[in-house]
Design a protein around this motif. Sequence first.
Motif, mmCIF file in Angstrom:
data_model
loop_
_atom_site.group_PDB
_atom_site.id
_atom_site.type_symbol
_atom_site.label_atom_id
_atom_site.label_comp_id
_atom_site.label_asym_id
_atom_site.label_seq_id
_atom_site.Cartn_x
_atom_site.Cartn_y
_atom_site.Cartn_z
ATOM 1 N N ILE A 86 20.131 4.830 -6.308
ATOM 2 C CA ILE A 86 20.459 5.776 -7.383
ATOM 3 C C ILE A 86 20.001 5.222 -8.733
ATOM 4 N N GLY A 87 20.188 3.907 -8.943
ATOM 5 C CA GLY A 87 19.736 3.289 -10.193
ATOM 6 C C GLY A 87 18.231 3.414 -10.374
ATOM 7 N N ILE A 88 17.477 3.132 -9.312
ATOM 8 C CA ILE A 88 16.007 3.234 -9.384
ATOM 9 C C ILE A 88 15.582 4.683 -9.622
ATOM 10 N N TYR A 89 16.246 5.619 -8.976
ATOM 11 C CA TYR A 89 15.919 7.043 -9.132
ATOM 12 C C TYR A 89 16.085 7.486 -10.585
ATOM 13 N N MET A 90 17.261 7.234 -11.150
ATOM 14 C CA MET A 90 17.526 7.688 -12.521
ATOM 15 C C MET A 90 16.618 6.975 -13.526
#
Length: 504
Positions: free
Chosen positions: A61-65
């Motif tokens: 989720i961190g990489i996505y955002m």
Amino acid sequence: MDFTHFFMTWIDLRLLALVGAGTFAGIYIGAIPGLSVTMAVSILISFTFGWEMYDALALMIGIYMGGVYGGSRTAILLNIPGAPSAIATALDGYPLAKKGLAGEAIGLSTTMSALGGLIGIAVLGFAAPAVSEFAIRFQPRDYMLLAILGILLVGSLSGESLIKGVFAGALGLTIGCVGLDPLTAQERFTFGYIELWGGISFVAVMIGLFGVSEALMQLKHINTPAVKQKITRVIPSWKSVLKFLPLSVQTSLIGVIIGALPGTGGDIAALMSYDHAKRVTKNPEVPFGQGARAGLVAPETANNAAVGGAFIPMLTLGIPGDSVTAIIIGAMFIHGLNPGPMLMIERPEMFWFILGALVLATVFMLIFGLTGIRIFVKVVELPRAMLFPLILLLSIIGAFAVNNALTDVYWMLGFGVLGYFMKLYGYQLGPVILGVILSRLIDDNWRRAIISEREDLGRLFHGIFTSPLSLVLFMAVVAIFFTSTPLWPMLKNKLRKAAAKKDA
């Protein structure tokens, strides 16, 4: 609301560090052309296979955002969008950097990206079932109309000449059709070359048209001193934020809705929001395309809001909103979860965990995005004799990184030369990329729509006019097409003159 799981990533130091590390990595992965968020998340699956489920999701989720935001960095500084969703950002972000306002542009884009992300997450939290129910109503003909609506954005991206914009959009559609037909496996525009069976990478097209062409255009200014960037204030003032707040809310809602439609994503949302900003902004400080701040705010809020939108069909229906959520669904299956309607019933805590991780990633994105700007903008202050080879090097690396193929590098260089001549003769490059991106969406859904109607064109149009959703989209296509032609200003002038005579 399950506060325990919502704040799980905030109070567990390991999860907090994973979200922070993912967001930081995502920003810089997204900033490098060719290194997509989809690629990074797919690689992560093999590394996180044996991890705890919460740990793996927190990092992804961190990489996505972070990755969705990261593409704006090189779009503003070098006119090379790090991702397709940053194409619209470059239209006004790069002119601001050329005026010495790169710091202000990055600060404004970061703040508005965070705002858009939070609005998208809020919609995900409070209205996910309603939005997913609306998204599931879309039939193939509706996706086709939506893609045609996107193509008609050439009216807002084509400068003063609609004909040149239509030509550029058609060129993009043609490039997107190269390769094997997805339905029949027949060759299209391959001219007998096996290398063209897989089509032309849109990343190579994008990098060539934006990056290489800009380097070629600037060669005549090789001895011109670099513009000194003004970094007096990075964080935008409250006055500036409030000024663009109504536009941000509007474009964020566009981003959420487009993001919730499977197979669309932030790139279409950003371009549609840019078009919306051009239509509703009455008196921009400078014309759009020359450094209008509204043209920077609109796509940046939309593409980050689309992240929350993409999670809506994934969590409620088990249908991915885009390629990244498709990979996250795979990761959830690997870890024993079953995304879809039963997830909300059997494992409601996962919904709140994902929501909390998205909010935390947005906070980290804001922090990392606003720090280090003074160092980052030094890139555009390099002497031009050093900057242009750097742009070409980044372009070559980005094109090669997609498929590890030299063919993509050759395509990138070829499209760079094409982009140079298009710029020279007044053709905009945005519609070409838009055409390449949307060609598959139009092609696939036209086939599905006409097959579902037994190849009867009359039944297809009957379905359009009898379905409220299809009819609204069709009328929007007609309206946008009409307002993009010279007939619309002529009609407005006649109506204005008639009203003035009536008042007199």
